[in-house]
Design a protein around this motif. Structure first.
Motif, PDB file in Angstrom:
ATOM      1  N   THR A   1      37.784  61.594  44.734  1.00  0.00           N
ATOM      2  CA  THR A   1      38.353  60.390  44.130  1.00  0.00           C
ATOM      3  C   THR A   1      38.440  60.506  42.610  1.00  0.00           C
ATOM      4  O   THR A   1      39.315  59.878  41.996  1.00  0.00           O
ATOM      5  CB  THR A   1      37.515  59.148  44.494  1.00  0.00           C
TER       6      THR A   1
ATOM      7  N   THR B   1      41.809  59.478  40.676  1.00  0.00           N
ATOM      8  CA  THR B   1      41.929  58.488  39.603  1.00  0.00           C
ATOM      9  C   THR B   1      42.379  59.136  38.295  1.00  0.00           C
ATOM     10  O   THR B   1      43.098  58.505  37.505  1.00  0.00           O
ATOM     11  CB  THR B   1      40.597  57.740  39.387  1.00  0.00           C
TER      12      THR B   1
ATOM     13  N   TRP C   1      44.505  61.591  38.171  1.00  0.00           N
ATOM     14  CA  TRP C   1      45.951  61.720  38.356  1.00  0.00           C
ATOM     15  C   TRP C   1      46.646  60.395  38.042  1.00  0.00           C
ATOM     16  O   TRP C   1      47.665  60.364  37.343  1.00  0.00           O
ATOM     17  CB  TRP C   1      46.264  62.154  39.782  1.00  0.00           C
ATOM     18  N   LEU C   2      46.077  59.280  38.517  1.00  0.00           N
ATOM     19  CA  LEU C   2      46.707  57.985  38.267  1.00  0.00           C
ATOM     20  C   LEU C   2      46.596  57.605  36.795  1.00  0.00           C
ATOM     21  O   LEU C   2      47.502  56.972  36.246  1.00  0.00           O
ATOM     22  CB  LEU C   2      46.075  56.911  39.156  1.00  0.00           C
ATOM     23  N   ASP C   3      45.519  58.010  36.137  1.00  0.00           N
ATOM     24  CA  ASP C   3      45.441  57.863  34.675  1.00  0.00           C
ATOM     25  C   ASP C   3      46.634  58.543  34.012  1.00  0.00           C
ATOM     26  O   ASP C   3      47.283  57.984  33.117  1.00  0.00           O
ATOM     27  CB  ASP C   3      44.151  58.512  34.143  1.00  0.00           C
TER      28      ASP C   3
ATOM     29  N   LEU D   1      48.894  46.083  39.659  1.00  0.00           N
ATOM     30  CA  LEU D   1      48.798  47.173  40.616  1.00  0.00           C
ATOM     31  C   LEU D   1      48.839  46.589  42.020  1.00  0.00           C
ATOM     32  O   LEU D   1      48.042  45.701  42.358  1.00  0.00           O
ATOM     33  CB  LEU D   1      47.496  47.942  40.390  1.00  0.00           C
TER      34      LEU D   1
ATOM     35  N   LEU E   1      43.527  52.989  47.239  1.00  0.00           N
ATOM     36  CA  LEU E   1      43.662  53.680  45.960  1.00  0.00           C
ATOM     37  C   LEU E   1      43.720  52.684  44.810  1.00  0.00           C
ATOM     38  O   LEU E   1      43.085  52.893  43.763  1.00  0.00           O
ATOM     39  CB  LEU E   1      44.914  54.553  45.975  1.00  0.00           C
ATOM     40  N   ALA E   2      44.460  51.600  44.979  1.00  0.00           N
ATOM     41  CA  ALA E   2      44.577  50.599  43.917  1.00  0.00           C
ATOM     42  C   ALA E   2      43.218  49.979  43.598  1.00  0.00           C
ATOM     43  O   ALA E   2      42.855  49.806  42.427  1.00  0.00           O
ATOM     44  CB  ALA E   2      45.567  49.511  44.326  1.00  0.00           C
TER      45      ALA E   2
ATOM     46  N   THR F   1      40.250  51.299  44.245  1.00  0.00           N
ATOM     47  CA  THR F   1      39.411  52.358  43.680  1.00  0.00           C
ATOM     48  C   THR F   1      39.733  52.569  42.210  1.00  0.00           C
ATOM     49  O   THR F   1      38.829  52.721  41.369  1.00  0.00           O
ATOM     50  CB  THR F   1      39.612  53.669  44.466  1.00  0.00           C
ATOM     51  N   TYR F   2      41.028  52.552  41.883  1.00  0.00           N
ATOM     52  CA  TYR F   2      41.419  52.758  40.488  1.00  0.00           C
ATOM     53  C   TYR F   2      41.014  51.580  39.609  1.00  0.00           C
ATOM     54  O   TYR F   2      40.575  51.769  38.463  1.00  0.00           O
ATOM     55  CB  TYR F   2      42.925  52.987  40.378  1.00  0.00           C
TER      56      TYR F   2
ATOM     57  N   HIS G   1      37.621  52.046  38.645  1.00  0.00           N
ATOM     58  CA  HIS G   1      37.501  53.180  37.717  1.00  0.00           C
ATOM     59  C   HIS G   1      37.922  52.795  36.303  1.00  0.00           C
ATOM     60  O   HIS G   1      37.270  53.186  35.319  1.00  0.00           O
ATOM     61  CB  HIS G   1      38.375  54.330  38.237  1.00  0.00           C
TER      62      HIS G   1
ATOM     63  N   ARG H   1      42.651  48.863  32.494  1.00  0.00           N
ATOM     64  CA  ARG H   1      44.029  49.322  32.610  1.00  0.00           C
ATOM     65  C   ARG H   1      44.807  48.584  33.699  1.00  0.00           C
ATOM     66  O   ARG H   1      45.964  48.931  33.975  1.00  0.00           O
ATOM     67  CB  ARG H   1      44.064  50.831  32.890  1.00  0.00           C
TER      68      ARG H   1
END
Length: 229
Positions: A48, A52, A54-56, A69, A78-79, A81-82, A85, A89
């Motif tokens: 994970t 995260t 990668w999504l950054d 999001l 994923l949303a 989890t991000y 994180h 953002r």
């Protein structure tokens, strides 16, 4: 930013984009490791933390400081989890029939999904969709795309632990499919209402897990628009 479920690609939002696009600039992302136009380069994602990161990089590349999001199914996991994180953002978080966020998969769902997971083929994927979306009428072109996506070579989605949603402090909308076969929506709704500090939980009538987000999208679009306003 719209995050699809597994095998769905960003095109899954085709019935939602026209309505939401009148108010917002939309970004529908193909998930790394899944079918779609997001290219898999360099070291494969392993956990994970990689996901995260990668999504950054996606948000940095698009120059998005604090977007709303919105995710469906795996995209909702994923949303969430991000958002844990990098809460600074994310403005607001919308989770559409989220899997492995508030409730685990139903054993019967996993049993029906197993043939298409172990021996991927378009016919097995279509059979699984037909079982889960019974009583709805998913778009035929989308069904063909979903079935084709399951056969993508080296397809691999990174998974991880259930997000600690009790730590979320931003506004969260949880929309559950009334006839979802993926999990118990009663358990998911009860847990979401108990854990979320600023949570709104509602059930989308007539919907199944995989008929979302595009089948009969009016209720979903209206709920999202009201929440994001």
């Amino acid at each position: 930013m719209l995050l699809p479920g597994g095998s769905a690609t960003g095109l899954a939002w085709f019935a939602n984009a026209p309505a939401l696009g009148t108010r917002y600039r939309l970004y529908a992302v193909d998930l790394l490791g899944d079918a779609g136009r997001t290219e898999r380069r360099g070291t494969p994602l392993k956990n994970t933390g990689d996901l995260t990161a990668w999504l950054d990089a996606v948000l940095d590349g698009l120059q998005l400081a604090r977007p709303h999001l919105c995710g469906h199914s795996y995209g909702a996991w994923l949303a969430a989890t991000y958002a844990l994180h990098a809460p600074q953002r994310v403005d607001r978080l919308a989770l559409i029939d989220p899997t492995r966020v508030f409730a685990g998969f139903h054993p019967r769902y996993l049993l029906h999904a197993l043939p298409a997971l172990v021996f991927p083929s378009q016919s097995r994927a279509r059979a699984f969709l037909a079982w889960e979306t019974q009583g709805t009428h998913p778009d035929e072109t989308w069904q063909r795309l979903y079935a084709l996506a399951t056969t993508t070579p080296a397809r691999r989605l990174v998974t991880g632990p259930r997000p600690k949603t009790g730590d979320l402090t931003l506004p969260v909308l949880v929309l559950l499919a009334q006839h979802s076969r993926a999990h118990s929506i009663a358990k998911a709704a009860a847990r979401a209402r108990r854990l979320l500090a600023q949570g709104e939980v509602a059930v989308l009538p007539g919907a199944t897990h995989h008929s979302l987000p595009h089948t009969a999208p009016e209720e979903l679009n209206n709920r999202l628009a009201a929440f994001l306003n």
